[in-house]
Design a protein around this motif. Structure first.
Motif, PDB file in Angstrom:
ATOM      1  N   ALA A  16     -86.713 113.197 -11.341  1.00 48.55           N
ATOM      2  CA  ALA A  16     -87.036 111.939 -12.025  1.00 48.55           C
ATOM      3  C   ALA A  16     -85.849 110.982 -11.981  1.00 48.55           C
ATOM      4  O   ALA A  16     -84.697 111.421 -11.939  1.00 48.55           O
ATOM      5  CB  ALA A  16     -87.414 112.236 -13.477  1.00 48.55           C
ATOM      6  N   PRO A  17     -86.133 109.675 -12.018  1.00 50.08           N
ATOM      7  CA  PRO A  17     -85.021 108.716 -12.048  1.00 50.08           C
ATOM      8  C   PRO A  17     -84.296 108.792 -13.382  1.00 50.08           C
ATOM      9  O   PRO A  17     -84.937 108.835 -14.434  1.00 50.08           O
ATOM     10  CB  PRO A  17     -85.730 107.354 -11.909  1.00 50.08           C
ATOM     11  N   MET A  18     -82.977 108.823 -13.334  1.00 52.12           N
ATOM     12  CA  MET A  18     -82.207 108.815 -14.582  1.00 52.12           C
ATOM     13  C   MET A  18     -80.959 107.954 -14.400  1.00 52.12           C
ATOM     14  O   MET A  18     -80.029 108.330 -13.668  1.00 52.12           O
ATOM     15  CB  MET A  18     -81.843 110.252 -14.997  1.00 52.12           C
ATOM     16  N   ALA A  19     -80.973 106.807 -15.078  1.00 52.63           N
ATOM     17  CA  ALA A  19     -79.861 105.859 -14.963  1.00 52.63           C
ATOM     18  C   ALA A  19     -78.559 106.535 -15.368  1.00 52.63           C
ATOM     19  O   ALA A  19     -78.499 107.237 -16.380  1.00 52.63           O
ATOM     20  CB  ALA A  19     -80.131 104.646 -15.854  1.00 52.63           C
ATOM     21  N   MET A  43     -82.710 103.393 -11.894  1.00 53.97           N
ATOM     22  CA  MET A  43     -83.407 102.102 -11.839  1.00 53.97           C
ATOM     23  C   MET A  43     -82.448 101.001 -11.397  1.00 53.97           C
ATOM     24  O   MET A  43     -81.277 100.991 -11.756  1.00 53.97           O
ATOM     25  CB  MET A  43     -84.042 101.764 -13.185  1.00 53.97           C
ATOM     26  N   GLN A  72     -86.245 103.006  -7.339  1.00 59.96           N
ATOM     27  CA  GLN A  72     -86.968 102.428  -8.479  1.00 59.96           C
ATOM     28  C   GLN A  72     -86.373 101.080  -8.863  1.00 59.96           C
ATOM     29  O   GLN A  72     -85.158 100.967  -9.024  1.00 59.96           O
ATOM     30  CB  GLN A  72     -86.902 103.351  -9.700  1.00 59.96           C
ATOM     31  N   ASN A  99     -90.474 100.516 -12.522  1.00 64.47           N
ATOM     32  CA  ASN A  99     -90.228 101.075 -13.850  1.00 64.47           C
ATOM     33  C   ASN A  99     -91.113 100.358 -14.870  1.00 64.47           C
ATOM     34  O   ASN A  99     -90.950  99.169 -15.124  1.00 64.47           O
ATOM     35  CB  ASN A  99     -88.750 100.890 -14.208  1.00 64.47           C
ATOM     36  N   LYS A 141     -93.964 104.185 -12.410  1.00 60.76           N
ATOM     37  CA  LYS A 141     -93.636 105.218 -13.402  1.00 60.76           C
ATOM     38  C   LYS A 141     -93.842 104.611 -14.787  1.00 60.76           C
ATOM     39  O   LYS A 141     -93.261 103.580 -15.109  1.00 60.76           O
ATOM     40  CB  LYS A 141     -92.202 105.705 -13.233  1.00 60.76           C
ATOM     41  N   TYR A 179     -87.790 109.635 -27.319  1.00 58.09           N
ATOM     42  CA  TYR A 179     -87.765 111.052 -26.925  1.00 58.09           C
ATOM     43  C   TYR A 179     -88.223 111.964 -28.061  1.00 58.09           C
ATOM     44  O   TYR A 179     -88.075 113.171 -27.990  1.00 58.09           O
ATOM     45  CB  TYR A 179     -86.384 111.454 -26.423  1.00 58.09           C
ATOM     46  N   ASN A 202     -94.870 114.244 -16.133  1.00 58.69           N
ATOM     47  CA  ASN A 202     -93.449 114.271 -16.459  1.00 58.69           C
ATOM     48  C   ASN A 202     -93.244 114.460 -17.967  1.00 58.69           C
ATOM     49  O   ASN A 202     -93.995 113.928 -18.770  1.00 58.69           O
ATOM     50  CB  ASN A 202     -92.816 112.945 -15.980  1.00 58.69           C
ATOM     51  N   ASP A 204     -90.517 117.178 -20.567  1.00 56.85           N
ATOM     52  CA  ASP A 204     -90.247 118.456 -21.241  1.00 56.85           C
ATOM     53  C   ASP A 204     -90.382 119.679 -20.345  1.00 56.85           C
ATOM     54  O   ASP A 204     -90.635 120.779 -20.849  1.00 56.85           O
ATOM     55  CB  ASP A 204     -91.151 118.625 -22.472  1.00 56.85           C
ATOM     56  N   GLY A 226     -86.745 115.656 -15.183  1.00 58.87           N
ATOM     57  CA  GLY A 226     -85.553 114.873 -15.502  1.00 58.87           C
ATOM     58  C   GLY A 226     -84.473 115.729 -16.126  1.00 58.87           C
ATOM     59  O   GLY A 226     -83.666 116.370 -15.438  1.00 58.87           O
ATOM     60  N   ARG A 227     -84.466 115.770 -17.467  1.00 53.63           N
ATOM     61  CA  ARG A 227     -83.376 116.442 -18.180  1.00 53.63           C
ATOM     62  C   ARG A 227     -83.259 117.910 -17.818  1.00 53.63           C
ATOM     63  O   ARG A 227     -82.155 118.464 -17.853  1.00 53.63           O
ATOM     64  CB  ARG A 227     -83.583 116.259 -19.690  1.00 53.63           C
TER      65      ARG A 227
HETATM   66  C1  LIG Z   1     -80.166 109.711 -19.117  1.00 53.48           C
HETATM   67  C2  LIG Z   1     -81.559 109.300 -18.747  1.00 53.48           C
HETATM   68  C3  LIG Z   1     -81.744 108.169 -17.958  1.00 53.48           C
HETATM   69  C4  LIG Z   1     -83.037 107.780 -17.599  1.00 53.48           C
HETATM   70  N1  LIG Z   1     -83.205 106.707 -16.764  1.00 53.48           N
HETATM   71  C5  LIG Z   1     -84.446 106.388 -16.309  1.00 53.48           C
HETATM   72  C6  LIG Z   1     -84.625 105.387 -15.327  1.00 53.48           C
HETATM   73  O1  LIG Z   1     -83.667 104.780 -14.813  1.00 53.48           O
HETATM   74  N2  LIG Z   1     -85.898 105.096 -14.934  1.00 53.48           N
HETATM   75  C7  LIG Z   1     -86.990 105.770 -15.453  1.00 53.48           C
HETATM   76  O2  LIG Z   1     -88.126 105.484 -15.060  1.00 53.48           O
HETATM   77  N3  LIG Z   1     -86.834 106.741 -16.356  1.00 53.48           N
HETATM   78  C8  LIG Z   1     -85.597 107.076 -16.781  1.00 53.48           C
HETATM   79  N4  LIG Z   1     -85.443 108.108 -17.657  1.00 53.48           N
HETATM   80  C9  LIG Z   1     -86.628 108.868 -18.100  1.00 53.48           C
HETATM   81  C10 LIG Z   1     -86.832 110.102 -17.207  1.00 53.48           C
HETATM   82  O3  LIG Z   1     -87.090 109.729 -15.862  1.00 53.48           O
HETATM   83  C11 LIG Z   1     -88.005 110.954 -17.710  1.00 53.48           C
HETATM   84  O4  LIG Z   1     -89.174 110.185 -17.683  1.00 53.48           O
HETATM   85  C12 LIG Z   1     -87.794 111.447 -19.144  1.00 53.48           C
HETATM   86  O5  LIG Z   1     -86.476 111.932 -19.332  1.00 53.48           O
HETATM   87  C13 LIG Z   1     -88.795 112.561 -19.485  1.00 53.48           C
HETATM   88  O6  LIG Z   1     -88.716 113.621 -18.559  1.00 53.48           O
HETATM   89  P1  LIG Z   1     -87.857 114.973 -18.858  1.00 53.48           P
HETATM   90  O7  LIG Z   1     -88.368 115.549 -20.142  1.00 53.48           O
HETATM   91  O8  LIG Z   1     -88.118 115.830 -17.671  1.00 53.48           O
HETATM   92  O9  LIG Z   1     -86.434 114.552 -19.000  1.00 53.48           O
HETATM   93  C14 LIG Z   1     -84.162 108.499 -18.054  1.00 53.48           C
HETATM   94  C15 LIG Z   1     -83.963 109.631 -18.860  1.00 53.48           C
HETATM   95  C16 LIG Z   1     -82.688 110.037 -19.204  1.00 53.48           C
HETATM   96  C17 LIG Z   1     -82.510 111.264 -20.052  1.00 53.48           C
END
Ligand SMILES: Cc1cc2nc3c(=O)[nH]c(=O)nc-3n(C[C@H](O)[C@H](O)[C@H](O)COP(=O)(O)O)c2cc1C
Length: 356
Positions: A16-19, A43, A72, A99, A141, A179, A202, A204, A226-227
Motif C-alpha cells: 500500500a502507498p504510505m507517505a 502520494m 499515486q 488518492n 484508492k 485509524y 485493505n 488490518d 500497509g502497516r
Molecule cells: C504512515 C502512513 C502513510 C500513509 N500514506 C498514504 C498515502 O500516501 N496514500 C494512501 O492512499 N494511503 C496512505 N496510507 C494509508 C495506507 O495505504 C492504508 O490504506 C492504511 O494504512 C490501512 O492499511 P493497513 O492496515 O494495511 O496499514 C498511509 C498509512 C500510513 C500508516
C-alpha cells in the motif's frame, strides 16, 4: 494472476502507498523478499508534478525492478489531474492511482484526498478526464466513506468504474474514523460485488494468514498491505509460502538487521541503478545528489520514521527505537544495528555482515 487494465499483477498482493515510508528503496527491499505483485508510490502532488518541482518528482521515482509500479497522485481538479497523469505516464509508470482516502487536512481541505468521497460526481469527473488523457490504467484508492453516516464506497466504486477506472482499492474505515476501530471487510466484500473491475481490499492485515483469509473470504481480486509490511517486510513472502502450502520461514533477528543495513545502503545510493523515471532529475534527489551531510541526515530521518513500526513487539524493541532516535551518524546507526540484531558476532568479525 489478475490484470489491472493490461498490466499483469502476480501475486495479487500489493504494498500500500504510505507517505514517508514506501520510498523506492523500501519498495525494492519488499519486492526482493518476494510475494509482492504490485508497489504503489507515496502520494505525489499533481500540482508539483505538473510544475516539475524536484521534491515532488523525487517521490515519483522508481526503478525497473519494482515493476509493475503504480504512482499515486492527489489533487482535485479534473484537468490538472489529467495533466499530472500524463506526466506519470511519461516517466514510464505502469499505473496511475488517485488518492481518495487521505484524511490529512492539508490534503483534504483542497478538495482532494478523502474530500472526493463527499463529491462522487466530481470524483468520477476526475477519473474520466484522466482516463481520456492516458493509456496506462487509472485506479482509485478510497476509504469506506467520509464518515460512518456516509459510507458510499460501493456507489463511488461503481461511478469511477463507469468513468474509466481499471481497479479500486478500499480501506474499510471512514475518513472520520482515521485509524480507529477496524477495517470493515464486509463492506469491502460489498464493493467487490458492486463492480466488475478488480477490487483490492485493505486494512488490518498484520499476519501472513490474514492476507489469505481475507482474500479468500471477501471475494476481492487482491489485497493491499500497509502497516503490516512496515512491521514485517516479509509478510507478503510468508503469505505466498502459505498459499503454496509451505511453512513460512521464520524471520530471524539477523534478517531484520540485514534489512536495515541494506535499506541504509539503498538509501545512500550505494547499490542503486539509475531510476527508470526522471534520470535528468537525479542530481536533485536528497538520497543521491545531496551533499554528504544532508544525505546522511535524510537517511537517519528515514530510519527514525521506520523504527517505531519495524521494532514494534520485538524483544528490546523500545531500546532499538531509542538508540535509532539518538544516532547522529550512519556509522552509529550501523553500529547499533550490529549490536542489537547480530549479538552473536564479535567486533572482530564484522566483515561477515556484508556477506549476509
Ligand atoms: C504512515 C502512513 C502513510 C500513509 N500514506 C498514504 C498515502 O500516501 N496514500 C494512501 O492512499 N494511503 C496512505 N496510507 C494509508 C495506507 O495505504 C492504508 O490504506 C492504511 O494504512 C490501512 O492499511 P493497513 O492496515 O494495511 O496499514 C498511509 C498509512 C500510513 C500508516
Amino acid at each position: 494472476m489478475i490484470h489491472i487494465g493490461n498490466v499483469p499483477i502476480s501475486p495479487p498482493v500489493g504494498l500500500a502507498p504510505m507517505a514517508g515510508m514506501t520510498d523506492s528503496a523500501f519498495r525494492r527491499q519488499v519486492k526482493r523478499h518476494g510475494g509482492c505483485g504490485l508497489v504503489v508510490s507515496e502520494m505525489v502532488s499533481s500540482e508539483g508534478l505538473i510544475r516539475g518541482i524536484d521534491r515532488t518528482l523525487e517521490y515519483a521515482e522508481f526503478t525497473e525492478e519494482e515493476r509493475p509500479v503504480s504512482v499515486q497522485i492527489f489533487g482535485g481538479d479534473p484537468q490538472r489531474m489529467a495533466e499530472a497523469a500524463r506526466v506519470v505516464e511519461a516517466i514510464g509508470a505502469d499505473i496511475v492511482d488517485v488518492n481518495m482516502g487521505c484524511p490529512v487536512p492539508k490534503i483534504a481541505r483542497h478538495d482532494a484526498g478523502c474530500s472526493l468521497m463527499r463529491e462522487p460526481a466530481h470524483a468520477a469527473a476526475i477519473i474520466a478526464a484522466m482516463s481520456h488523457a492516458v493509456r496506462i490504467p487509472v485506479t482509485v484508492k478510497m476509504r469506506a466513506g467520509w464518515d460512518d453516516r456516509a459510507v458510499n464506497a460501493p456507489l463511488l466504486a461503481k461511478m469511477v468504474e463507469d468513468a474509466g477506472a481499471a481497479a479500486v482499492a478500499v480501506h474499510g474505515r471512514s475518513a472520520a474514523a482515521s485509524y480507529g476501530g477496524r477495517s470493515d471487510w464486509e463492506l469491502i466484500a460489498r464493493v467487490a460485488q458492486a463492480v466488475r473491475i478488480p477490487v483490492f481490499g485493505n486494512g488490518d492485515l498484520v499476519e501472513p494468514e490474514h492476507l489469505l483469509e481475507r482474500w479468500r473470504s471477501s471475494g476481492v481480486a487482491g489485497v493491499l498491505v500497509g502497516r503490516g509490511v512496515l512491521r514485517n517486510p516479509w509478510i507478503c513472502a510468508q503469505a505466498a509460502a502459505l498459499a503454496e502450502g509451505r511453512v513460512p520461514r521464520p524471520v530471524t533477528p539477523e534478517d531484520r538487521g540485514t534489512f536495515l543495513l541494506d535499506y541504509i545502503d539503498l538509501l545512500l545510493g550505494e547499490r542503486v541503478g539509475e531510476p527508470a523515471g526522471f534520470r535528468h532529475h537525479a542530481a536533485s534527489a536528497p538520497g543521491r545528489g545531496a551533499t554528504g551531510l544532508r544525505r546522511e541526515r535524510w537517511v537517519i530521518n528515514k530510519l527514525r520514521a521506520l523504527g517505531p513500526w519495524f521494532t514494534k513487539g520485538l524483544d528490546e524493541g523500545s531500546h532499538v527505537r531509542v538508540a535509532i532516535n539518538h544516532a547522529a551518524s550512519i556509522a552509529e546507526l550501523r553500529d547499533l544495528i550490529q549490536r542489537f540484531f547480530f549479538p552473536a558476532l564479535s567486533p572482530s568479525q564484522p566483515q561477515c555482515l556484508s556477506e549476509m
